[in-house]
Design a protein around this motif. Structure first.
Motif, PDB file in Angstrom:
ATOM      1  N   LEU A 189       0.854  -1.194   0.000  1.00  0.00           N
ATOM      2  CA  LEU A 189       0.000   0.000   0.000  1.00  0.00           C
ATOM      3  C   LEU A 189       0.886   1.239   0.000  1.00  0.00           C
ATOM      4  O   LEU A 189       1.794   1.379   0.822  1.00  0.00           O
ATOM      5  N   LEU A 190       0.622   2.130  -0.933  1.00  0.00           N
ATOM      6  CA  LEU A 190       1.394   3.372  -1.039  1.00  0.00           C
ATOM      7  C   LEU A 190       0.467   4.499  -1.468  1.00  0.00           C
ATOM      8  O   LEU A 190      -0.358   4.319  -2.368  1.00  0.00           O
ATOM      9  N   VAL A 191       0.584   5.659  -0.809  1.00  0.00           N
ATOM     10  CA  VAL A 191      -0.136   6.862  -1.222  1.00  0.00           C
ATOM     11  C   VAL A 191       0.866   8.013  -1.237  1.00  0.00           C
ATOM     12  O   VAL A 191       1.537   8.274  -0.234  1.00  0.00           O
ATOM     13  N   GLU A 192       0.966   8.675  -2.370  1.00  0.00           N
ATOM     14  CA  GLU A 192       1.888   9.809  -2.483  1.00  0.00           C
ATOM     15  C   GLU A 192       1.436  10.952  -1.584  1.00  0.00           C
ATOM     16  O   GLU A 192       0.231  11.149  -1.368  1.00  0.00           O
ATOM     17  N   PRO A 193       2.375  11.745  -1.057  1.00  0.00           N
ATOM     18  CA  PRO A 193       2.008  12.864  -0.172  1.00  0.00           C
ATOM     19  C   PRO A 193       1.007  13.833  -0.797  1.00  0.00           C
ATOM     20  O   PRO A 193       0.141  14.371  -0.114  1.00  0.00           O
ATOM     21  N   SER A 194       1.105  14.045  -2.109  1.00  0.00           N
ATOM     22  CA  SER A 194       0.209  15.000  -2.766  1.00  0.00           C
ATOM     23  C   SER A 194      -1.243  14.559  -2.727  1.00  0.00           C
ATOM     24  O   SER A 194      -2.155  15.378  -2.903  1.00  0.00           O
ATOM     25  N   ALA A 195      -1.496  13.254  -2.491  1.00  0.00           N
ATOM     26  CA  ALA A 195      -2.869  12.738  -2.509  1.00  0.00           C
ATOM     27  C   ALA A 195      -3.375  12.372  -1.126  1.00  0.00           C
ATOM     28  O   ALA A 195      -4.517  11.928  -0.990  1.00  0.00           O
ATOM     29  N   ARG A 196      -2.563  12.510  -0.109  1.00  0.00           N
ATOM     30  CA  ARG A 196      -2.996  12.130   1.226  1.00  0.00           C
ATOM     31  C   ARG A 196      -4.085  13.074   1.729  1.00  0.00           C
ATOM     32  O   ARG A 196      -4.028  14.275   1.508  1.00  0.00           O
ATOM     33  N   GLY A 197      -5.068  12.489   2.383  1.00  0.00           N
ATOM     34  CA  GLY A 197      -6.222  13.258   2.812  1.00  0.00           C
ATOM     35  C   GLY A 197      -7.349  13.253   1.800  1.00  0.00           C
ATOM     36  O   GLY A 197      -8.414  13.819   2.050  1.00  0.00           O
ATOM     37  N   SER A 198      -7.140  12.606   0.650  1.00  0.00           N
ATOM     38  CA  SER A 198      -8.160  12.551  -0.401  1.00  0.00           C
ATOM     39  C   SER A 198      -8.923  11.235  -0.401  1.00  0.00           C
ATOM     40  O   SER A 198      -9.716  10.984  -1.304  1.00  0.00           O
ATOM     41  N   GLY A 199      -8.664  10.370   0.583  1.00  0.00           N
ATOM     42  CA  GLY A 199      -9.360   9.095   0.650  1.00  0.00           C
ATOM     43  C   GLY A 199      -8.776   8.020  -0.241  1.00  0.00           C
ATOM     44  O   GLY A 199      -9.377   6.956  -0.409  1.00  0.00           O
ATOM     45  N   VAL A 200      -7.593   8.257  -0.810  1.00  0.00           N
ATOM     46  CA  VAL A 200      -6.998   7.303  -1.745  1.00  0.00           C
ATOM     47  C   VAL A 200      -6.638   5.996  -1.044  1.00  0.00           C
ATOM     48  O   VAL A 200      -6.954   4.901  -1.525  1.00  0.00           O
ATOM     49  N   GLY A 201      -5.990   6.076   0.102  1.00  0.00           N
ATOM     50  CA  GLY A 201      -5.598   4.875   0.825  1.00  0.00           C
ATOM     51  C   GLY A 201      -6.784   4.024   1.227  1.00  0.00           C
ATOM     52  O   GLY A 201      -6.758   2.791   1.089  1.00  0.00           O
ATOM     53  N   THR A 202      -7.834   4.660   1.710  1.00  0.00           N
ATOM     54  CA  THR A 202      -9.038   3.921   2.103  1.00  0.00           C
ATOM     55  C   THR A 202      -9.666   3.226   0.910  1.00  0.00           C
ATOM     56  O   THR A 202     -10.077   2.060   0.988  1.00  0.00           O
ATOM     57  N   ARG A 203      -9.746   3.922  -0.223  1.00  0.00           N
ATOM     58  CA  ARG A 203     -10.320   3.314  -1.420  1.00  0.00           C
ATOM     59  C   ARG A 203      -9.504   2.117  -1.881  1.00  0.00           C
ATOM     60  O   ARG A 203     -10.060   1.081  -2.290  1.00  0.00           O
ATOM     61  N   LEU A 204      -8.187   2.225  -1.833  1.00  0.00           N
ATOM     62  CA  LEU A 204      -7.334   1.127  -2.258  1.00  0.00           C
ATOM     63  C   LEU A 204      -7.518  -0.099  -1.361  1.00  0.00           C
ATOM     64  O   LEU A 204      -7.648  -1.228  -1.848  1.00  0.00           O
ATOM     65  N   VAL A 205      -7.526   0.117  -0.057  1.00  0.00           N
ATOM     66  CA  VAL A 205      -7.692  -1.001   0.876  1.00  0.00           C
ATOM     67  C   VAL A 205      -9.069  -1.630   0.722  1.00  0.00           C
ATOM     68  O   VAL A 205      -9.205  -2.865   0.705  1.00  0.00           O
ATOM     69  N   ASP A 206     -10.104  -0.819   0.592  1.00  0.00           N
ATOM     70  CA  ASP A 206     -11.457  -1.358   0.422  1.00  0.00           C
ATOM     71  C   ASP A 206     -11.554  -2.201  -0.838  1.00  0.00           C
ATOM     72  O   ASP A 206     -12.199  -3.253  -0.850  1.00  0.00           O
ATOM     73  N   GLU A 207     -10.946  -1.743  -1.918  1.00  0.00           N
ATOM     74  CA  GLU A 207     -10.984  -2.494  -3.172  1.00  0.00           C
ATOM     75  C   GLU A 207     -10.247  -3.822  -3.032  1.00  0.00           C
ATOM     76  O   GLU A 207     -10.680  -4.852  -3.553  1.00  0.00           O
ATOM     77  N   CYS A 208      -9.141  -3.797  -2.320  1.00  0.00           N
ATOM     78  CA  CYS A 208      -8.358  -5.012  -2.089  1.00  0.00           C
ATOM     79  C   CYS A 208      -9.179  -6.029  -1.292  1.00  0.00           C
ATOM     80  O   CYS A 208      -9.202  -7.229  -1.612  1.00  0.00           O
ATOM     81  N   VAL A 209      -9.868  -5.570  -0.262  1.00  0.00           N
ATOM     82  CA  VAL A 209     -10.689  -6.459   0.562  1.00  0.00           C
ATOM     83  C   VAL A 209     -11.847  -7.031  -0.253  1.00  0.00           C
ATOM     84  O   VAL A 209     -12.164  -8.224  -0.169  1.00  0.00           O
ATOM     85  N   ARG A 210     -12.480  -6.188  -1.071  1.00  0.00           N
ATOM     86  CA  ARG A 210     -13.592  -6.669  -1.901  1.00  0.00           C
ATOM     87  C   ARG A 210     -13.127  -7.757  -2.866  1.00  0.00           C
ATOM     88  O   ARG A 210     -13.819  -8.760  -3.070  1.00  0.00           O
TER      89      ARG A 210
END
Length: 304
Positions: free
Chosen positions: A229-250
């Motif tokens: 799991l990786l989220v670039e600093p420019s995108a942090r706070g935009s929900g990117v990490g949560t979306r990635l983890v949720d997609e992985c779990v699904r």
């Protein structure tokens, strides 16, 4: 700071010249730049209040009034009292006004096509990503309307390795052995090509790659593993990490796994918060020396 100020001023001078090339009058329109801005807002909003229009465009009240009076006299716009509040004046485009906007929009789109004509598809994607990054970093709030999760394409696996190596070195001082580990994980994933049981996602925000995550088979038939799991600093706070983890779990659920595990380290505070929100729990912690540092590794899991 003096160098940074000079860089910003230099960019401003350059971009002012770019905007000049896109001026409506230079594109063949009869409207000036501010008139075009007002026309654009009216075309995308129904019965907007004059006071709201002035505030949103940050225009002098008298200047806006003269523009709207000109639009009204030309039959492009109509002003009237609001049916809900007689003290409020609203303005809207007429049919002639919408036709005028359509022509302006066509001319400016052509000017933009001409400006971008020397760029190939990759350069255009890079340009749009840079524009989105500037808007997110200097805007009043993070944007996520341009977030896309997609499978890896040629070049993406190398990007995953490079960004992990660069980011963890910059933020935590980890040495090249971490990049080697990531390269090994990515290579094994690419060699297996087990699309039924394994998957990866690249997150793009406004056309720019800003994150990734992998779902791989773990130690038993019924266990999946969340990795990289990786989220670039420019995108942090935009929900990117949560979306990635949720997609992985699904995906893991659809693939028939019963449990998902992951390994992380206690210094990765933001990632650990994402895992907690996704119902993962830390099962055990183990000190270790890796990547040039004394760390505390954590093993997390959740039922699917």
């Amino acid at each position: 700071m003096p160098s940074l100020v000079d860089d910003v001023r230099g960019f401003n001078r350059f971009y002012t010249r770019v905007l000049g090339l896109l001026r409506p009058d230079l594109a063949g329109s009869a409207f000036g730049l501010t008139e075009a801005r007002v026309l654009f807002e009216l075309a995308h909003r129904d019965d907007v209040g004059v006071s709201e229009l002035r505030r949103d465009l940050d225009l002098d009240a008298g200047y806006l009034s003269r523009i709207l009076s000109g639009f009204t006299a030309s039959g492009l716009a109509a002003r009237e009292k609001s049916a809900a509040d007689g003290r409020r004046q609203v303005v809207r485009l007429t049919d002639d006004g919408r036709r005028a906007f359509d022509e302006l929009d066509r001319l400016q789109a052509g000017a933009i096509d001409t400006l971008l004509a020397p760029l190939d598809d990759g350069q255009r994607t890079q340009l749009i990503g840079a524009m989105g990054q500037i808007r997110r970093m200097l805007g009043s709030e993070a944007r996520r309307d341009g977030l896309v999760l997609r499978p890896p394409q040629p070049g993406d696996l190398g990007w995953v390795v490079e960004r992990h190596g660069a980011r963890y070195a910059a933020e935590y001082g980890w040495d090249a052995t971490f990049e080697v580990l990531v390269a090994r994980i990515v290579a094994e994933f690419g060699e297996r090509r087990d699309t039924q049981r394994e998957a990866a996602w690249i997150a793009e925000l406004d056309g720019e790659r800003v994150g990734c995550v992998f779902c791989t088979a773990a130690d038993t038939e019924h266990n999946a593993q969340l990795r990289l799991l990786l989220v670039e600093p420019s995108a942090r706070g935009s929900g990117v990490g949560t979306r990635l983890v949720d997609e992985c779990v699904r995906f893991a659920k659809r693939a028939g796994y019963r449990r998902m595990t992951l390994w992380t380290n206690d210094v990765l505070v933001a990632a650990r918060r994402i895992y907690e929100r996704a119902a993962f729990r830390c099962d055990r912690r183990e000190p270790h020396h890796s990547f040039g540092h004394d760390l505390v590794g954590e093993y997390w899991s959740r039922d699917l």
